[in-house]
Design an enzyme around this catalytic site. Structure first.
Site, PDB file in Angstrom:
ATOM      1  N   GLU A  15      48.943  49.665  32.697  1.00 48.34           N
ATOM      2  CA  GLU A  15      50.129  50.521  32.728  1.00 48.34           C
ATOM      3  C   GLU A  15      51.067  49.945  33.787  1.00 48.34           C
ATOM      4  OE1 GLU A  15      49.513  54.677  33.627  1.00 48.34           O
ATOM      5  OE2 GLU A  15      51.663  55.091  33.400  1.00 48.34           O
ATOM      6  N   LYS A  43      45.784  52.310  42.044  1.00 48.59           N
ATOM      7  CA  LYS A  43      47.197  51.973  42.194  1.00 48.59           C
ATOM      8  C   LYS A  43      47.948  53.060  42.955  1.00 48.59           C
ATOM      9  CE  LYS A  43      47.566  50.808  37.801  1.00 48.59           C
ATOM     10  NZ  LYS A  43      48.098  50.447  36.496  1.00 48.59           N
ATOM     11  N   ARG A  65      33.500  49.711  36.497  1.00 45.06           N
ATOM     12  CA  ARG A  65      34.643  49.162  37.201  1.00 45.06           C
ATOM     13  C   ARG A  65      34.199  48.442  38.465  1.00 45.06           C
ATOM     14  NH1 ARG A  65      39.211  51.907  38.625  1.00 45.06           N
ATOM     15  NH2 ARG A  65      39.192  52.840  36.587  1.00 45.06           N
TER      16      ARG A  65
HETATM   17  P1  ATP Z   1      43.884  52.412  38.848  1.00 41.43           P
HETATM   18  O1  ATP Z   1      42.795  53.411  38.677  1.00 41.43           O
HETATM   19  O2  ATP Z   1      43.602  51.355  39.849  1.00 41.43           O
HETATM   20  O3  ATP Z   1      45.225  53.020  39.035  1.00 41.43           O
HETATM   21  P2  ATP Z   1      44.131  52.137  36.063  1.00 41.43           P
HETATM   22  O4  ATP Z   1      42.852  52.206  35.332  1.00 41.43           O
HETATM   23  O5  ATP Z   1      45.011  53.323  36.044  1.00 41.43           O
HETATM   24  O6  ATP Z   1      43.884  51.606  37.515  1.00 41.43           O
HETATM   25  P3  ATP Z   1      45.425  50.473  34.169  1.00 41.43           P
HETATM   26  O7  ATP Z   1      46.720  49.781  34.346  1.00 41.43           O
HETATM   27  O8  ATP Z   1      45.363  51.600  33.220  1.00 41.43           O
HETATM   28  O9  ATP Z   1      44.994  50.921  35.619  1.00 41.43           O
HETATM   29  O10 ATP Z   1      44.276  49.437  33.896  1.00 41.43           O
HETATM   30  C1  ATP Z   1      44.320  48.435  32.928  1.00 41.43           C
HETATM   31  C2  ATP Z   1      42.921  48.036  32.582  1.00 41.43           C
HETATM   32  O11 ATP Z   1      42.229  47.574  33.743  1.00 41.43           O
HETATM   33  C3  ATP Z   1      42.115  49.184  32.004  1.00 41.43           C
HETATM   34  O12 ATP Z   1      41.444  48.731  30.849  1.00 41.43           O
HETATM   35  C4  ATP Z   1      41.160  49.548  33.089  1.00 41.43           C
HETATM   36  O13 ATP Z   1      39.955  50.008  32.553  1.00 41.43           O
HETATM   37  C5  ATP Z   1      40.984  48.224  33.851  1.00 41.43           C
HETATM   38  N1  ATP Z   1      40.664  48.455  35.255  1.00 41.43           N
HETATM   39  C6  ATP Z   1      41.364  49.207  36.138  1.00 41.43           C
HETATM   40  N2  ATP Z   1      40.745  49.257  37.331  1.00 41.43           N
HETATM   41  C7  ATP Z   1      39.621  48.502  37.216  1.00 41.43           C
HETATM   42  C8  ATP Z   1      38.545  48.153  38.109  1.00 41.43           C
HETATM   43  N3  ATP Z   1      38.508  48.589  39.371  1.00 41.43           N
HETATM   44  N4  ATP Z   1      37.554  47.353  37.628  1.00 41.43           N
HETATM   45  C9  ATP Z   1      37.597  46.902  36.370  1.00 41.43           C
HETATM   46  N5  ATP Z   1      38.566  47.193  35.486  1.00 41.43           N
HETATM   47  C10 ATP Z   1      39.574  47.982  35.891  1.00 41.43           C
HETATM   48 MG    MG Z   2      45.104  53.933  33.688  1.00 39.80          MG
END
Ligand code: ATP
Ligand code: MG
Length: 574
Positions: free
Chosen positions: A42, A287, A277
């Protein structure tokens, strides 16, 4: 799981479960025999090292099976998204070494998503619900007891359609109503109890502008995006596991509407699987929290070299290879665990040890005067650029009567095991000669400000003419030739391994006050003209990288990537 075990479950020594899953599907010839994955960030922040793990999996699996991977902006929530984030994301994925097949904005599918929602209303699979948020939560209930159906559940499709269009046209306030999928209010899976699929948001979208007053929920949008792109394997983090039945439900509805992509004569049904994760010690990864550090000015930006962002790591001096190696070593599993920051540091050290040229620099300078060395004389000694890489060759380093050495390489009253410089002791000046300290000069506070002594003129290059044993070797820089450098000594961002462990505590109070120290170092001349991004090992000190933005030709600024001390490798190497 220990780090050792984690290495053994890494992809070097076998196939992790996602690889096995895709391999068995490919063998069975499913989905037209092609593997299509996607990485769907995102654009509401910069990518972090956790995303690097997902990127390595998504792009890595596509590579492994000769497939393709799409880079998709999952931009269906207008509240915090921006084009600047999109650019940063593209830059980071590219820098990590991956090429996407298609670049896609989920927001380009807004109209299709809306049309699918209308289709669901017409076929009796969705309805407009006017319960308030609180009522909705109340009716939904808890997993152990069936929920209560909304009084709007069985309203005629035509009524829902009219209301949904009025929602779209901006006739209602946010929260006045929403569109819900009609699934199963008795399901033990709470996400199956008529989940909300569209909500009213009177907000402009960074790309779609003010066109929409309704926006789709993630659980509805994501499977649609995957299906429309013909994604075969949709991999994400474990928190989505309980949402998987809903993902499949949406795909089933799309199948009924004949909306699945057909590839090589077969319908492509996207499937979702989940992995743990990445959590890393001494940092935060969400984020939202990283944004808080940026907005509150607690770091200099998303690419501050202390941030766990890909851009921060790049600026710190990490290489794409080291990050990919790290992602390979942590492996892929369904076990939630904490990975030690030391493993990441081990990976960059290991990479730079092989590649980085060595240079001489002194971070905390103390003057040395060689009394028996002529004032006007200078010599150039040969210094090896990289003992790990013969092709890197050597360079000439200037030497003269006055030198800088590291303050902690001298002790006036040393313990027995101290093999560096002290009154009456002899050390090897790396590449140059043997030197013995005979006296010191102190300031009015008794602080040593100068070390004086004599060198052995027959010890050129640092070898004793009579074969006498000199245990200590220290580095130095000729004072006359030295170039001052700004050096930023970075350390962990937080003082505790898990800054989020204590929920009652504001995590920003746990920031490490010493996470950045700025010093003026004295360095051999070659370092002053380093190009931004150039990385070196400063001998005996660590790995340093010329800052991408602040370093200028003739006025270099270096960031410490990592020290040389390797606590992780020592404890864990087989
Ligand atoms: P955050 O929780 O850090 O804000 P998010 O999951 O909201 O991250 P996205 O932009 O939606 O961030 O993530 C894009 C992809 O990266 C998704 O498929 C998510 O599952 C993966 N992802 C996010 N954080 C991690 C992590 N710590 N380890 C592995 N994969 C991750
Ligand atoms: Mg997300």
């Amino acid at each position: 799981m220990s780090d050792n075990e984690r290495i053994e479950t890494g992809s070097d020594t076998g196939r992790h479960f996602l690889k096995q899953w895709i391999a068995s599907e490919v063998e069975a010839g499913l989905s037209g025999g092609e593997v299509v994955t996607r990485f769907p960030p995102e654009p509401n922040g910069w990518l972090h090292i956790g995303h690097a793990k997902a990127i390595c999996i998504d792009f890595g699996m596509a590579q492994e099976f000769n497939g393709t991977c799409n880079l998709r902006m999952d931009d269906t929530n207008p509240s915090k998204e921006s084009e600047d984030y999109v650019e940063a994301i593209k830059r980071d994925v590219h820098w990590l070494g991956f090429e996407w097949n298609r670049f896609i904005y989920a927001s380009d599918f807004f109209q299709t998503m809306y049309d699918i929602a209308e289709g669901l209303i017409r076929s009796g699979h969705a309805y407009v619900c006017e319960l308030s948020q609180e009522e909705w939560r109340e009716y939904r209930g808890v997993p152990t007891r069936p929920g209560t159906p909304s009084p709007f559940r069985d309203r005629p499709a035509d009524d829902s359609l009219t209301l949904f269009r009025r929602m779209r046209d901006g006739e209602f306030a946010e929260g006045a109503c929403c569109l819900r999928a009609k699934i199963d209010m008795a399901s033990p899976n709470i996400h199956f109890r008529d989940p909300v699929i569209y909500r009213i948001m009177r907000m402009s979208h960074y790309r779609a502008g003010d066109k929409w007053n309704v926006y789709p929920m993630y659980d509805f949008a994501h499977p649609i995006e995957d299906a429309l792109e013909g994604v075969t394997h949709s991999m994400c983090t474990l928190e989505f596991e309980v949402h998987r039945p809903l993902y499949d439900w949406v795909v089933d509805r799309m199948d009924e509407m004949n909306l699945l992509v057909v590839r090589n004569g077969a319908k492509v049904r996207p499937q979702q699987r989940e992995f743990a994760r990445l959590n890393l010690t001494y940092t935060v990864m969400s984020k939202r929290r990283l944004l808080q550090l940026v907005e509150d000015g607690l770091v200099s930006g998303w690419d501050d070299p202390r941030m766990p962002t890909i851009a921060g790591l790049r600026r710190r001096g990490y290489t794409p290879e080291s990050i990919r190696e790290f992602c390979d070593r942590i492996g892929v599993s369904k076990f939630e665990s904490e990975t030690e920051l030391e493993l990441l540091e081990y990976c960059i050290r290991d990479d730079l040890n092989r590649r980085a040229q060595r240079r001489l620099a002194v971070l905390d300078p103390l003057k040395v005067v060689i009394e028996n060395y002529p004032e006007d004389k200078e010599e150039w000694f040969e210094a090896i650029n990289n003992p790990e890489d013969p092709i890197a060759g050597s360079r000439q380093v200037p030497f003269s009567r006055e030198l800088w050495i590291e303050r902690d390489d001298f002790m006036e009253d040393p313990p027995k095991k101290f093999f560096r410089l002290a009154p009456g002791r002899e050390v090897r000046l790396r590449y140059a000669c043997l030197f013995t300290c005979t006296s010191v000069v102190k300031d009015e506070n008794g602080k040593v400000i100068e070390v004086r002594g004599t060198y052995d003129p027959l010890s050129g290059g640092g070898n004793a003419p009579d074969g006498r044993k000199v245990r200590g070797t220290i580095h130095w820089v000729s004072a006359r030739h030295a170039q001052p450098l700004e050096v930023r000594l970075y350390d962990r961002l937080f003082t505790v391994a898990d800054p989020m462990a204590d929920e009652s505590r504001d995590f920003t109070t746990l920031l490490n006050p010493d996470s950045m120290q700025v010093v003026t170092a004295q360095a051999e001349p070659a370092l002053a003209t380093a190009a931004p991004g150039d990385g070196f090992q400063f001998e005996r000190l660590g790995y340093f990288c010329a800052d991408l933005y602040d370093s200028k030709h003739g006025a270099a600024v270096f960031n410490r990537t990592t020290t040389l001390k390797d606590s992780w490798g020592k404890a864990n190497r087989p």
